[in-house]
Design a protein around this motif. Structure first.
Motif, mmCIF file in Angstrom:
data_model
loop_
_atom_site.group_PDB
_atom_site.id
_atom_site.type_symbol
_atom_site.label_atom_id
_atom_site.label_comp_id
_atom_site.label_asym_id
_atom_site.label_seq_id
_atom_site.Cartn_x
_atom_site.Cartn_y
_atom_site.Cartn_z
ATOM 1 N N GLN A 125 -8.714 3.260 -4.299
ATOM 2 C CA GLN A 125 -7.821 2.111 -4.407
ATOM 3 C C GLN A 125 -7.137 1.823 -3.075
ATOM 4 O O GLN A 125 -7.116 0.674 -2.600
ATOM 5 N N MET A 168 0.828 -1.201 0.000
ATOM 6 C CA MET A 168 0.000 0.000 0.000
ATOM 7 C C MET A 168 0.864 1.253 0.000
ATOM 8 O O MET A 168 0.539 2.245 -0.675
ATOM 9 N N TYR A 204 -8.031 -1.320 -0.418
ATOM 10 C CA TYR A 204 -6.914 -2.195 -0.072
ATOM 11 C C TYR A 204 -6.791 -2.326 1.444
ATOM 12 O O TYR A 204 -6.556 -3.418 1.990
#
Length: 459
Positions: A228, A149, A232
């Motif tokens: 996104q 990430m 995640y």
């Protein structure tokens, strides 16, 4: 002569009575002797010989009417017309004729099948080798916010740095960022690795998505600048830890007063203005399991099957959040904005139970469960269906109405005089509120005009 006349009169009288007995026996030869007295219809004291014409027809009609209104139950002989005027004591009816029974459907003492959770609470098998009782908060954070990430942040932040690099004379402040520097920027070890000017540049240029394709993605995803990374993070939370038997759902408000088309005003929250995030959390450990950012009226039902679009918006919100725990027999605790009979029925199909307060204007609630001067203080009233229990508790000048598809008995705590359902609700309802409170006490955010950064600082 007088004596002979009396003898003749007495003999005629005896003959008359003997003839009446014969006729009576012949007419009743086929009638059963043992007739219950309750089945005998009342009749007029006059004999048939005194009833003629219309009077006889009226009597027959009256007899039929009386026979149709009699109650032949074994308990009493009250006519049905009187029973209809009496209030029903074994059922309660809502405004839409939704029926609640005053007696439980089952008196079984054992635990119901829908209350047995098979999954063990705690760290999942794949992460037990790195997380244990000696793990630090930073170790736990690293598992939920992984290096993959952070690499997304590094990639898109460097893209922004390169685009603004010609505007700076001091190139030291606009060098590319790496993973180590990102961790220092997030974990407040700034003074050990960067200058003030470098830190201010990173605050301006940090990005979480590709700016070149952002506008195209925004047409279908209003959260394109952060979606996104946020998705995640939620996925990683679900993979690391398994919550316990009880979960709760509520909204959080991320304080933000800048420009954003889905900014909310919530007067009951301390921040009042900000971005609303719907959360599913463990009721005991306050662990975040699932969440989504509210972007408007239709965002609650996003990615749900098309047949769910006819459901209430709060019901759609719950169904979107519980997708990761369907079929696990867990319980969901909700407040009165979410709770409804519709939701309880939907969760039953997902093998989940519901406990929550209800708004008193819902049509399924009977008038007996609403505030009334006749009800005593700290008194409880229960209603039951095949899988839902409703309780109404008088607390000072108001009445609290709670439904549960987890509880199926009218149990009341002797010390507090509160129903078991309400005590359970009080224990499991504060999960999201406590997390919201802790986020405000241990604030890591900074003032910003960019709403994606406001969400990033929160998590």
């Amino acid at each position: 002569m007088a004596t002979s006349d009396k003898i003749i009169e007495r003999s005629l009288e005896e003959e008359l009575f003997s003839n009446d007995d014969d006729v009576l026996d012949s007419n009743c030869s086929d009638v059963e002797v043992d007739i219950d007295e309750r089945h005998v219809l009342p009749c007029d004291s006059a004999s048939n010989s005194e009833i003629e014409g219309d009077e006889e027809a009226d009597l027959v009609a009256n007899s039929q009417q009386q026979s149709s209104t009699l109650d032949f139950s074994s308990d009493d002989d009250v006519p049905m017309c009187e029973l209809r005027s009496r209030p029903r004591k074994n059922n309660y009816f809502g405004k839409d004729r939704f029926r609640w029974s005053s007696t439980p459907t089952s008196s079984r003492a054992r635990t119901f099948q829908h209350n047995i959770v098979q999954e063990k609470e705690g760290v999942k098998q794949g992460y037990k080798n790195v997380l244990n009782s000696s793990s630090s908060p930073l170790d736990i954070w690293n598992q939920c916010f992984t290096d993959d990430m952070l690499e997304i942040i590094v990639l898109h932040t460097n893209e922004k740095i390169r685009s603004i690099e010609p505007k700076y004379t001091k190139q030291v402040c606009v060098q590319d960022i790496d993973l180590v520097e990102v961790k220092a920027f997030i974990r407040e070890r700034i003074i050990c690795i960067m200058s003030k000017n470098r830190f201010e540049v990173l605050l301006n240029v940090i990005r979480f998505d590709d700016s070149l394709t952002r506008e195209t993605r925004r047409e279908t995803d209003p959260l394109a600048p952060i979606s996104q990374l946020f998705n995640y993070f939620i996925k990683q939370c679900q993979e690391v830890y398994a919550i316990g038997s009880y979960a709760c759902v509520d909204e959080m408000l991320v304080a933000y007063r800048g420009r954003c088309r889905f900014k909310m005003y919530m007067p009951k929250k301390s921040a009042k203005y900000g971005l609303k995030i719907m959360c599913l959390m463990d009721a005991r450990t306050r662990y975040l399991l699932n969440a989504y950012i509210y972007t408007g009226r239709d965002s609650d039902g996003l990615n749900l099957p098309i047949e769910y679009t006819r459901l209430r918006k709060p019901t759609q919100a719950i169904l979107r959040l519980i997708s990761c725990i369907e079929g696990t027999n867990r319980n969901i605790t909700t407040d009165n904005w979410f709770t409804s009979i519709e939701l309880a029925n939907c969760l039953k199909g997902k093998q989940l139970t519901l406990v929550g307060t209800m708004r008193k204007n819902q049509r399924e609630i009977s008038s007996e469960f609403l505030p009334s001067r006749q009800r005593q203080l700290e008194s409880s009233l229960f209603g039951f269906t095949s899988h839902i229990t409703i309780t109404s508790f008088v607390l000072k000048k108001k009445v609290v109405v709670v439904i549960s598809s987890m509880h199926h008995a009218s149990n009341v705590d002797e010390a507090s005089k509160k129903p078991e359902i309400i005590l359970f609700y009080n224990e499991t309802k504060f999960g999201v509120d406590l997390v919201d409170q802790r986020c405000s006490n241990y604030l890591t955010g900074r003032r910003t005009r960019r709403w994606p950064l406001a969400i990033f600082y929160t998590y």
